[in-house]
Design a protein around this motif. Structure first.
Motif, PDB file in Angstrom:
ATOM      1  N   ASP A 116       0.847  -1.191   0.000  1.00  0.00           N
ATOM      2  CA  ASP A 116       0.000   0.000   0.000  1.00  0.00           C
ATOM      3  C   ASP A 116       0.886   1.246   0.000  1.00  0.00           C
ATOM      4  O   ASP A 116       1.259   1.743  -1.054  1.00  0.00           O
ATOM      5  N   ALA A 117       1.235   1.756   1.170  1.00  0.00           N
ATOM      6  CA  ALA A 117       2.161   2.880   1.289  1.00  0.00           C
ATOM      7  C   ALA A 117       3.398   2.412   2.057  1.00  0.00           C
ATOM      8  O   ALA A 117       3.300   1.510   2.893  1.00  0.00           O
ATOM      9  N   THR A 139       5.457   9.360  11.607  1.00  0.00           N
ATOM     10  CA  THR A 139       5.322   8.058  10.966  1.00  0.00           C
ATOM     11  C   THR A 139       5.872   6.947  11.844  1.00  0.00           C
ATOM     12  O   THR A 139       6.497   7.185  12.875  1.00  0.00           O
ATOM     13  N   LYS A 165      -9.265   6.601   1.836  1.00  0.00           N
ATOM     14  CA  LYS A 165      -8.084   6.398   2.664  1.00  0.00           C
ATOM     15  C   LYS A 165      -7.215   7.651   2.587  1.00  0.00           C
ATOM     16  O   LYS A 165      -6.929   8.136   1.495  1.00  0.00           O
ATOM     17  N   TYR A 167      -3.751   9.823   2.835  1.00  0.00           N
ATOM     18  CA  TYR A 167      -2.303   9.701   2.714  1.00  0.00           C
ATOM     19  C   TYR A 167      -1.676  11.081   2.845  1.00  0.00           C
ATOM     20  O   TYR A 167      -2.260  12.082   2.427  1.00  0.00           O
ATOM     21  N   GLU A 175       4.783   8.224   0.434  1.00  0.00           N
ATOM     22  CA  GLU A 175       3.645   8.646   1.243  1.00  0.00           C
ATOM     23  C   GLU A 175       3.492   7.778   2.484  1.00  0.00           C
ATOM     24  O   GLU A 175       3.988   6.655   2.545  1.00  0.00           O
ATOM     25  N   LEU A 177       0.341   6.238   4.870  1.00  0.00           N
ATOM     26  CA  LEU A 177      -1.083   6.010   5.042  1.00  0.00           C
ATOM     27  C   LEU A 177      -1.447   6.295   6.489  1.00  0.00           C
ATOM     28  O   LEU A 177      -0.791   5.796   7.414  1.00  0.00           O
ATOM     29  N   CYS A 178      -2.462   7.090   6.705  1.00  0.00           N
ATOM     30  CA  CYS A 178      -2.893   7.397   8.070  1.00  0.00           C
ATOM     31  C   CYS A 178      -3.572   6.176   8.687  1.00  0.00           C
ATOM     32  O   CYS A 178      -4.435   5.555   8.061  1.00  0.00           O
TER      33      CYS A 178
END
Length: 222
Positions: A116-117, A139, A165, A167, A175, A177-178
């Motif tokens: 994903d990220a 992060t 979603k 980012y 990036e 992802l939150c």
């Protein structure tokens, strides 16, 4: 840089005793990265900066590196549990304009599969309100970024539920992802758009981000 070399040397010794640890080839990649490091950036100058965008090494293939959607780093099917090692890898990560992600040193670059990220935004701090608001995100590898024009927040539609979603751009094309918890905090900050209607978003650093339909912002949380 001296501390990082010591860490890599320690991992060399420990990996001989623990076959599940990365191989010598992977450790050589880290040693090459430490040679390209320049000090500065953090309190007391302890943070290490790597000009990965300026390096142009030859492509050396796929060695079995992967970042799962939950943020776990994998090497040849086994998780890398040492956070110090993960941070070293993260510091030499780069996403190129071909859409692929690599570990890059001055001497070589190798593939990294990203589900994903590459990063997760795991913590959020807020100062101010409305257009004067500042949102700062941390992060899972301890990068700290403020959402602004250089680090925009975007929402991507998920299928098949039609949710969104969030980012945030960390550096280069990479990036974060939150996480669900951070997403919930963002939703609490959502404000109606200037045009009225059901569109909402959040302000940070004088920039608006994530404008969309209110219900979609909640879909991932329900």
């Amino acid at each position: 840089m001296a501390n990082e070399k010591s860490e890599v040397s320690r991992l060399n010794v420990e990996s001989n005793a623990h076959p599940s640890q990365p191989s010598a080839g992977l450790e050589a990649l880290l040693r090459a990265a430490s040679e390209g490091a320049t000090p500065g950036g953090g309190p007391g100058g302890e943070k290490t900066l790597r000009p990965v965008e300026k390096w142009n090494p030859p492509y050396c293939g796929d060695i079995g590196m992967k970042i799962r959607r939950d943020g776990t780093w994998m090497y040849q099917g086994s998780p890398i549990g040492r956070i110090a090692l993960v941070k070293l890898f993260a510091s030499i990560l780069r996403k190129d304009d071909d859409g692929r992600t690599y570990l890059v040193t001055p001497a070589e670059k190798v593939d990294v599969e990203v589900e994903d990220a590459p990063f997760l935004a795991v913590e959020m701090a807020v100062e101010g309100a409305g257009r004067a608001r500042t949102i700062t995100l941390r992060t899972n590898v301890n990068d700290v970024v403020t959402v602004d024009a250089e680090h925009p927040l975007r929402f991507e539609k998920t299928e098949p539920d039609g949710g969104l979603k969030p980012y945030v751009l960390v550096r280069g094309r990479l990036e974060a992802l939150c996480t669900r918890a951070v997403y919930a905090e963002l939703v609490e900050l959502a404000e109606a758009g200037e045009g009225g209607g059901e569109e909402v978003g959040v302000w940070s650093g004088g920039c608006g981000g994530g404008w969309g339909e209110w219900q979609k912002l909640w879909n991932l949380l329900c």
